[in-house]
Every structure is written in structure tokens, then in C-alpha cells.
Design an enzyme around this catalytic site. Structure first.
Site, PDB file in Angstrom:
ATOM      1  N   ARG A  31       0.898  -1.262   0.020  1.00  0.00           N
ATOM      2  CA  ARG A  31       0.056  -0.074  -0.091  1.00  0.00           C
ATOM      3  C   ARG A  31       0.879   1.318   0.013  1.00  0.00           C
ATOM      4  O   ARG A  31       1.435   1.493   0.937  1.00  0.00           O
ATOM      5  CB  ARG A  31      -0.850   0.122   1.215  1.00  0.00           C
ATOM      6  CG  ARG A  31      -1.901   0.850   1.378  1.00  0.00           C
ATOM      7  CD  ARG A  31      -2.659   0.860   2.557  1.00  0.00           C
ATOM      8  NE  ARG A  31      -1.464   1.923   3.434  1.00  0.00           N
ATOM      9  CZ  ARG A  31      -1.536   1.584   4.967  1.00  0.00           C
ATOM     10  NH1 ARG A  31      -2.109   0.699   5.197  1.00  0.00           N
ATOM     11  NH2 ARG A  31      -0.801   2.339   5.460  1.00  0.00           N
ATOM     12  N   HIS A  69      -3.764   4.260   4.624  1.00  0.00           N
ATOM     13  CA  HIS A  69      -4.625   3.231   4.894  1.00  0.00           C
ATOM     14  C   HIS A  69      -6.134   3.853   4.081  1.00  0.00           C
ATOM     15  O   HIS A  69      -6.806   3.389   3.496  1.00  0.00           O
ATOM     16  CB  HIS A  69      -4.772   2.810   6.411  1.00  0.00           C
ATOM     17  CG  HIS A  69      -6.162   1.971   6.443  1.00  0.00           C
ATOM     18  ND1 HIS A  69      -6.088   0.705   5.851  1.00  0.00           N
ATOM     19  CD2 HIS A  69      -7.287   2.028   7.267  1.00  0.00           C
ATOM     20  CE1 HIS A  69      -7.393   0.311   6.265  1.00  0.00           C
ATOM     21  NE2 HIS A  69      -8.033   1.128   6.952  1.00  0.00           N
ATOM     22  N   TYR A  89       4.113   5.591  11.321  1.00  0.00           N
ATOM     23  CA  TYR A  89       4.488   3.966  11.657  1.00  0.00           C
ATOM     24  C   TYR A  89       5.259   3.216  10.888  1.00  0.00           C
ATOM     25  O   TYR A  89       5.512   1.800  10.889  1.00  0.00           O
ATOM     26  CB  TYR A  89       3.202   3.178  11.964  1.00  0.00           C
ATOM     27  CG  TYR A  89       2.050   3.165  10.825  1.00  0.00           C
ATOM     28  CD1 TYR A  89       2.267   2.600   9.704  1.00  0.00           C
ATOM     29  CD2 TYR A  89       0.892   4.230  10.873  1.00  0.00           C
ATOM     30  CE1 TYR A  89       1.129   2.688   8.775  1.00  0.00           C
ATOM     31  CE2 TYR A  89       0.170   4.194   9.619  1.00  0.00           C
ATOM     32  CZ  TYR A  89       0.194   3.486   8.826  1.00  0.00           C
ATOM     33  OH  TYR A  89      -0.445   3.583   7.813  1.00  0.00           O
TER      34      TYR A  89
END
Length: 402
Positions: free
Chosen positions: A296, A300, A309
Site C-alpha cells: 500500500r 490506509h 508508523y
């Protein structure tokens, strides 16, 4: 004591699996590495450098893919990516409530979507804009969902594509039940009209009970369903190795059906493996689990900040595996497309983006009664009463019920 390799890859005939009550430190580390590295068992037909790799097992599933067909797959991915980028921009400008990017996952979705036959059924999560494109659903229809003006702007029966599912993993149960119905109704094993179901979910969904329940029911009833897991390495902010000690495709063995890992950034391999899996299901040999190993590239959702993160070095490494670029390089290197073709595709992408913006800015608000219609198959007195009371309440304001 068995080796880390046996623990990580306990294939039939490949030696005994680990039998210790607790794995050794080496076995745990080997398993964790296997969850975030493609590994030797990764099916790949087109390398990141655009080189064609022979695969005796899966080449036959893409024998019909020549220059024209590969150009079509390239066009699909470019247009879907441009629509995705426009959706992202429209949300940032306040035109959409939220957007779920698919950047980097175009090959997995276009490969799987183009493998589906017209009679097959597909169940998406909320990121399958590429699969929707393959099922004849326009990006404008998806925008309406994320603007909050429509439950689903397409007919699932007509397009053989279920509405987007927001609850993580819930679509797996829906798809399994649908596939069980296909078997009960005798729609399996009778080519050329045999049917199959394909359901899409992410690596994070594999930690949900709904997914495992779907696996159990599909195995027990031999349902013709392909579980297509897009492992994009991050379940929002949690990496795959925090969810599974073994590669996700190996979980299928515990339920008694095949699992396979494909390079999800390789549209040719994704197409071949999906065709194989769907044929298995249509012929009565399903279910099958596919783990599309991809990444990805964006957040998100537009409410997420991935810089909190994950490291930029990781993102840069995956950029070298871009699914669109490897097809472009392959087409150019092998003289399968002229510069004019790429210019034309870019022009189409620009036009599509312009159409999406115009549609979104001029999208009408639905009437107030819309929240009561097209929810249930049939009306009922209680719902009718609620609708009438609500419309009467709105009529008391200036401007009436709008």
C-alpha cells in the site's frame, strides 16, 4: 528438532513440520521473515525490471495475452490509478467524506478482476476500485458512496459485484454463503456456464473471526470461492508479522484447501493465478486462498498518517516494484507499444480525471426520503411510518423536505 525452513515451509513431501510444543527462536524468526518477504514460492511472471519469467505451471493461463491484451491491462492500471489519485484529491478538497486509496495495488486488482468471467460474482471490501472497473462500474459511482449520497450506485446482480463492505472481513461470510448457494443450485462443474465467487480482503482482515468462519464453511461445503487476500504489508498501522507467524497463504492448509502466494505487483501473474483458482472453483475443486503480495503506497485512508508508523526507506524500496512501470518497461523493451500509445493512455487518464471532478462538484444531494428507499427488498408498515413522520418533520422547516 526440525529446521527453520521446515517450520516455515511445511510442504507435503518436503519433510516433517516442526513438532515441538514451542518453536525455537530461530524458527520464530524464520517464520516472521517469511511474512514480509516474497520468498521462493512467490509466483512471478514479470519481474520489477520488466523481464518475462517462464513458469511451466502458470504460463498456460496467460497464453492468450499478447501485445494488445497487455496494452489493455496497462491502460486499465493507469486509468484506475488516475481515478484513485483524483478521489484522494477530492477528499482533501472537502468533496468526499473519506477516500480509501489503492495506490500500488493496481496489478493485483486488475489481474484478478480481468480473470473473472461474466457469470462469476465478486465481493469487495472498500478498496477494490480496480476490480469495480473490471466489472463495468464507473469511478463516478464509487465517488457517490464515499460522498455519502448513495448506498451503492450500481446493481449488484447486473454487474455481479456486491456493494462495498466497510465492516472488516464481513464480506467473506457473505461471499462464502453466496458460493454455497452456487453449489447447492448446481452451478458448479458444468462449463461453459459454471460459476465461482471471488472475495477480496486485506491482510488485516485475516485476524478477524469472520474470515476464519468463512474459511471453515467454505471448506466443509466445498464452496466455489476464491479468497483473494491483498497483503499490502500494513493492517492500518500494524505490519503483517504482528499478525501471523507464517505467510498468510499457508493458513489455507489448516482448513484443507490450497493456498498460493503471487506477486501482487505483477499483473500477468495475478491474472494467471486468479484464472487458475477460479477454474478450480468452477470445476468443483474449490475453495482456494490467494495471497497477493503487494504494498500500500499511500495511507490506509485519508484519515490515516502512515509516516507515524512506517519508514520512508520501505516506501522507496517498494517504488522500485511499481506494478505499472514494470509493464511499461516490458512493452517498450519488446517493441509491443509505440510512444503514441502511452501518450493516448495519458490523455485518456487526464480526461477521466476531468470528468470525475466535474461529476463530483455537480453531484446533486439526494432527496430526504432516499435514506428509507433501496435498503430493504420490500417496504414494510413500520418503515413507511418512520419515513412519513421524518418527512413531515422536515416539512416544518423553511424550504421543506430536501
Amino acid at each position: 528438532m526440525s529446521s527453520p525452513e521446515q517450520w516455515t515451509h511445511p510442504e507435503p513431501g518436503g519433510g516433517p513440520a516442526a513438532t515441538a510444543a514451542q518453536p525455537t527462536k530461530e524458527q520464530v524468526l524464520a517464520g516472521l521473515r517469511a511474512t514480509n518477504e516474497g520468498g521462493a514460492e512467490l509466483v512471478e511472471l514479470l519481474t520489477p525490471e520488466g523481464e518475462r519469467v517462464a513458469n511451466p505451471e502458470f504460463d498456460k493461463y496467460v497464453e492468450d495475452i499478447g501485445a494488445e491484451e497487455l496494452c489493455g491491462l496497462y491502460r486499465d492500471m493507469v486509468l484506475v490509478r488516475r481515478a484513485d489519485r483524483e478521489g484522494n484529491a477530492l477528499q482533501r478538497q472537502g468533496q468526499l467524506g473519506i477516500w480509501v486509496p489503492l495506490l500500488g495495488q493496481e496489478a493485483a486488482q486488475i489481474g484478478a478482476g480481468r480473470a473473472l468471467k461474466p457469470q462469476d460474482m465478486a465481493f469487495p471490501s472498500y478498496r477494490e476500485h480496480g476490480v469495480a472497473w473490471c466489472r463495468g462500474i464507473r469511478p463516478e459511482q464509487i465517488l457517490a458512496t464515499f460522498r455519502g449520497t448513495e448506498h451503492s450506485e450500481w446493481d449488484p446482480a447486473e454487474h455481479r459485484f456486491h456493494p462495498y463492505t466497510i465492516v472488516i472481513g464481513n464480506q467473506v461470510l457473505n461471499a462464502t454463503g453466496y458460493a454455497m448457494g452456487q453449489r447447492f443450485e448446481g452451478k458448479v462443474g458444468h462449463e461453459p456456464d459454471a460459476e465461482a465467487t471471488m472475495v477480496f480482503f486485506g491482510d488485516g482482515a485475516t485476524s478477524q473471526g469472520d474470515v476464519h468462519e468463512g474459511f471453515v464453511w467454505a471448506a466443509v461445503y466445498d464452496a466455489p470461492v476464491v479468497f483473494f487476500c491483498q497483503n499490502n504489508q500494513w493492517a492500518i498501522s500494524e505490519p503483517t508479522e504482528r499478525q501471523s507467524r507464517l505467510p498468510l497463504y499457508q493458513r489455507a492448509r489448516g482448513y484443507g484447501f490450497p493456498g498460493i502466494r503471487v506477486d501482487g505487483n505483477d499483473v500477468l501473474a495475478s491474472l494467471a493465478v486468479s484464472r487458475w483458482a477460479l477454474e478450480e472453483c468452477r470445476s468443483g475443486n474449490g475453495p482456494v486462498l490467494i495471497e497477493a503480495f503487494t504494498y500500500r503506497m499511500d495511507a490506509h485512508t485519508t484519515s490515516d498518517d502512515p509516516t507515524r508508523y512506517r519508514l520512508s526507506d520501505e516506501l522507496e524500496a517498494w517504488k522500485l516494484k511499481d506494478p505499472i512501470e514494470r509493464v511499461r518497461v516490458h512493452l517498450v523493451r519488446n517493441g509491443m507499444a509505440e510512444p503514441e500509445f502511452f501518450d493516448q493512455v495519458q490523455l485518456e487518464a487526464d480526461e477521466l480525471a476531468s470528468e470525475l471532478r466535474a461529476y463530483c462538484f455537480n453531484m446533486p444531494d439526494p432527496p430526504a426520503e432516499r435514506i428509507f428507499s433501496q435498503v430493504y427488498a420490500e417496504g414494510n408498515p413500520l418503515l413507511d411510518k418512520q419515513r412519513d413522520e421524518y418527512l413531515a418533520y422536515l416539512a416544518g422547516f423553511e424550504g421543506g423536505a430536501h
